[in-house]
Design a protein around this motif. Structure first.
Motif, PDB file in Angstrom:
ATOM      1  N   ASN A 235       0.835  -1.291   0.056  1.00 49.41           N
ATOM      2  CA  ASN A 235      -0.127  -0.030   0.026  1.00 49.41           C
ATOM      3  C   ASN A 235       0.861   1.094  -0.167  1.00 49.41           C
ATOM      4  N   ASP A 236       2.108   1.223  -0.493  1.00 48.75           N
ATOM      5  CA  ASP A 236       2.906   2.295  -0.744  1.00 48.75           C
ATOM      6  C   ASP A 236       2.485   3.188  -1.717  1.00 48.75           C
ATOM      7  N   LEU A 237       3.124   4.434  -2.103  1.00 45.87           N
ATOM      8  CA  LEU A 237       2.626   5.379  -2.918  1.00 45.87           C
ATOM      9  C   LEU A 237       2.654   4.864  -4.156  1.00 45.87           C
ATOM     10  N   ASP A 238       1.625   5.389  -4.959  1.00 47.42           N
ATOM     11  CA  ASP A 238       1.395   5.245  -6.295  1.00 47.42           C
ATOM     12  C   ASP A 238       1.005   6.426  -6.971  1.00 47.42           C
ATOM     13  N   ASN A 239       1.934   7.290  -7.656  1.00 47.44           N
ATOM     14  CA  ASN A 239       1.543   8.561  -8.138  1.00 47.44           C
ATOM     15  C   ASN A 239       2.439   8.749  -9.372  1.00 47.44           C
ATOM     16  N   ARG A 240       2.461   9.992  -9.931  1.00 45.33           N
ATOM     17  CA  ARG A 240       3.160  10.115 -11.255  1.00 45.33           C
ATOM     18  C   ARG A 240       4.602   9.989 -11.346  1.00 45.33           C
ATOM     19  N   PHE A 241       5.102   9.848 -10.126  1.00 43.10           N
ATOM     20  CA  PHE A 241       6.723   9.618 -10.087  1.00 43.10           C
ATOM     21  C   PHE A 241       6.824   8.095 -10.235  1.00 43.10           C
ATOM     22  N   GLY A 242       5.901   7.294 -10.012  1.00 44.62           N
ATOM     23  CA  GLY A 242       6.144   5.827 -10.061  1.00 44.62           C
ATOM     24  C   GLY A 242       5.345   5.280  -8.721  1.00 44.62           C
ATOM     25  N   ASN A 243       5.353   3.837  -8.834  1.00 44.91           N
ATOM     26  CA  ASN A 243       4.979   3.080  -7.860  1.00 44.91           C
ATOM     27  C   ASN A 243       5.916   2.500  -6.881  1.00 44.91           C
ATOM     28  N   TRP A 244       5.827   2.816  -5.554  1.00 47.90           N
ATOM     29  CA  TRP A 244       7.048   2.598  -4.629  1.00 47.90           C
ATOM     30  C   TRP A 244       7.201   1.159  -4.455  1.00 47.90           C
ATOM     31  N   ALA A 245       6.117   0.535  -4.294  1.00 42.60           N
ATOM     32  CA  ALA A 245       6.036  -0.897  -4.256  1.00 42.60           C
ATOM     33  C   ALA A 245       6.824  -1.795  -5.294  1.00 42.60           C
ATOM     34  N   LEU A 246       6.378  -1.270  -6.493  1.00 42.94           N
ATOM     35  CA  LEU A 246       6.897  -2.082  -7.729  1.00 42.94           C
ATOM     36  C   LEU A 246       8.537  -1.821  -7.563  1.00 42.94           C
ATOM     37  N   ALA A 247       8.690  -0.409  -7.428  1.00 43.37           N
ATOM     38  CA  ALA A 247      10.303   0.196  -7.471  1.00 43.37           C
ATOM     39  C   ALA A 247      11.067  -0.752  -6.606  1.00 43.37           C
ATOM     40  N   ASN A 248      10.640  -0.626  -5.347  1.00 37.58           N
ATOM     41  CA  ASN A 248      11.416  -1.818  -4.422  1.00 37.58           C
ATOM     42  C   ASN A 248      11.503  -3.155  -4.774  1.00 37.58           C
ATOM     43  N   GLN A 249      10.455  -3.543  -5.203  1.00 33.04           N
ATOM     44  CA  GLN A 249      10.697  -5.090  -5.838  1.00 33.04           C
ATOM     45  C   GLN A 249      11.602  -5.164  -7.205  1.00 33.04           C
ATOM     46  N   GLN A 250      11.619  -4.156  -8.072  1.00 31.66           N
ATOM     47  CA  GLN A 250      12.685  -4.243  -8.890  1.00 31.66           C
ATOM     48  C   GLN A 250      14.165  -3.983  -8.252  1.00 31.66           C
ATOM     49  N   MET A 251      14.146  -3.296  -7.312  1.00 37.87           N
ATOM     50  CA  MET A 251      15.656  -3.006  -6.748  1.00 37.87           C
ATOM     51  C   MET A 251      15.871  -4.492  -6.253  1.00 37.87           C
ATOM     52  N   ALA A 252      14.939  -5.128  -5.390  1.00 39.98           N
ATOM     53  CA  ALA A 252      15.401  -6.447  -4.707  1.00 39.98           C
ATOM     54  C   ALA A 252      15.592  -7.373  -5.792  1.00 39.98           C
ATOM     55  N   ALA A 253      14.872  -7.520  -7.055  1.00 37.83           N
ATOM     56  CA  ALA A 253      15.341  -8.354  -8.278  1.00 37.83           C
ATOM     57  C   ALA A 253      16.738  -8.164  -8.734  1.00 37.83           C
ATOM     58  N   ALA A 254      17.075  -6.999  -8.791  1.00 34.48           N
ATOM     59  CA  ALA A 254      18.347  -6.482  -9.508  1.00 34.48           C
ATOM     60  C   ALA A 254      19.413  -6.801  -8.460  1.00 34.48           C
ATOM     61  N   LEU A 255      19.030  -6.831  -7.119  1.00 29.53           N
ATOM     62  CA  LEU A 255      20.269  -7.198  -6.284  1.00 29.53           C
ATOM     63  C   LEU A 255      20.527  -8.513  -6.307  1.00 29.53           C
TER      64      LEU A 255
END
Length: 296
Positions: A235-255
């Protein structure tokens, strides 16, 4: 295992953004003052920066009861320091540090809790999210070595005048919430020779000042000797800068792809420190595990 120019994001009052999904996250005994655990001392200071010209800020220094100056202490820096140093807040970091240092779960660590800079000559009467520190997004969201230089050339030397601080990067950690979380990662990414432990709560790895570029950068760059703990919620932010939850999942996947030493805890919370605060003791245990083998 394994902001708007961006002031609008800075205005999010983390302390009051709880929602139903956050109610499951509770502070445990390690976040409470224990009668048999020695308590460290916290002092408050003001700093005018040359690295960030024209800014003024407050910061706090936590010195654990066990520190006697005979050996250099480990270091942990927190962005948005007022949120972490508050003994009645969502994180209660100094209480947690008291308990974990006493138990031997982390080294004798001096905590440095730094607020973002205000542009001008005067500070607000009280620390906090309001009024918004006007330089916060520039300092935290920018992908450069400027904040790392601010720490290494200004804050650490100043704190080091009164306390012996380690120069061992394995015993230096940095953490923060939201833009403070991406800032923590940027410091270690830019200067792994100085900081190798990262703690990010609901980190803003989105398109504010280019933070969405980190996942591909991680995938394409040689692996760096840093350890990363990420926390976020669905339930983190989702706005014009992006989706925080997806962004953190992308970070974890890259790591994971690059075989980093990382941990990703994904829950159901929103853009606040409730979940991160509830798991702060275990987060720090994970981050500081094997610290005794990393002594010089």
């Amino acid at each position: 295992m394994q902001r708007l120019y961006l002031v609008c994001l800075c205005l999010i009052p983390f302390a009051v953004t709880a929602r139903a999904d956050d109610s499951q996250y509770k502070l445990g005994p390690d976040s409470m003052v224990q009668p048999d655990v020695p308590q460290g001392k916290v002092s408050e200071h003001v700093w005018r920066s040359e690295i960030f010209p024209g800014t003024i800020r407050r910061y706090s220094v936590y010195v654990p009861a066990q520190y006697d100056g005979s050996q250099p202490a480990a270091v942990m820096v927190f962005q948005d320091g007022h949120a972490y140093v508050d003994p009645d807040g969502q994180f209660r970091a100094t209480v947690v540090m008291d308990n974990l240092i006493h138990a031997g779960d982390m080294p004798i660590t001096i905590g440095i809790f730094i607020d973002p800079g205000h542009v001008g000559d005067d500070l607000p009467e009280e620390r906090g999210w309001r009024p918004t520190p006007s330089n916060r997004s520039f300092e935290y969201d920018t992908l450069s070595d400027q904040y790392a230089r601010f720490l290494l050339e200004e804050i650490l030397p100043e704190v080091g005048k009164e306390n012996r601080l380690t120069e061992n990067p394995e015993l230096r950690a940095i953490g923060g919430i939201s833009s403070g979380g991406i800032c923590a990662f940027t410091v270690a990414w830019e200067r792994p020779d100085a900081f190798r432990k990262v703690l990010s709560h609901v980190g803003s790895f989105v398109d504010i000042r280019g933070g969405h570029n980190y996942p591909p950068m991680i995938r394409k760059s040689p692996r760096k000797p840093i350890r990363v703990f990420l926390q976020d919620g669905s339930n983190d932010l989702d706005n014009r800068f992006g989706n925080w939850a997806l962004a953190n999942q992308q970070m974890a996947a890259a790591l994971k792809f690059k075989d980093y030493d990382y941990q990703f805890v994904f829950g159901e919370g929103g853009h606040n420190g409730i979940h991160g605060g509830a798991i702060l003791p275990d987060s720090l245990r994970w981050l500081w595990r094997d610290w005794e083998t990393q002594q010089p």
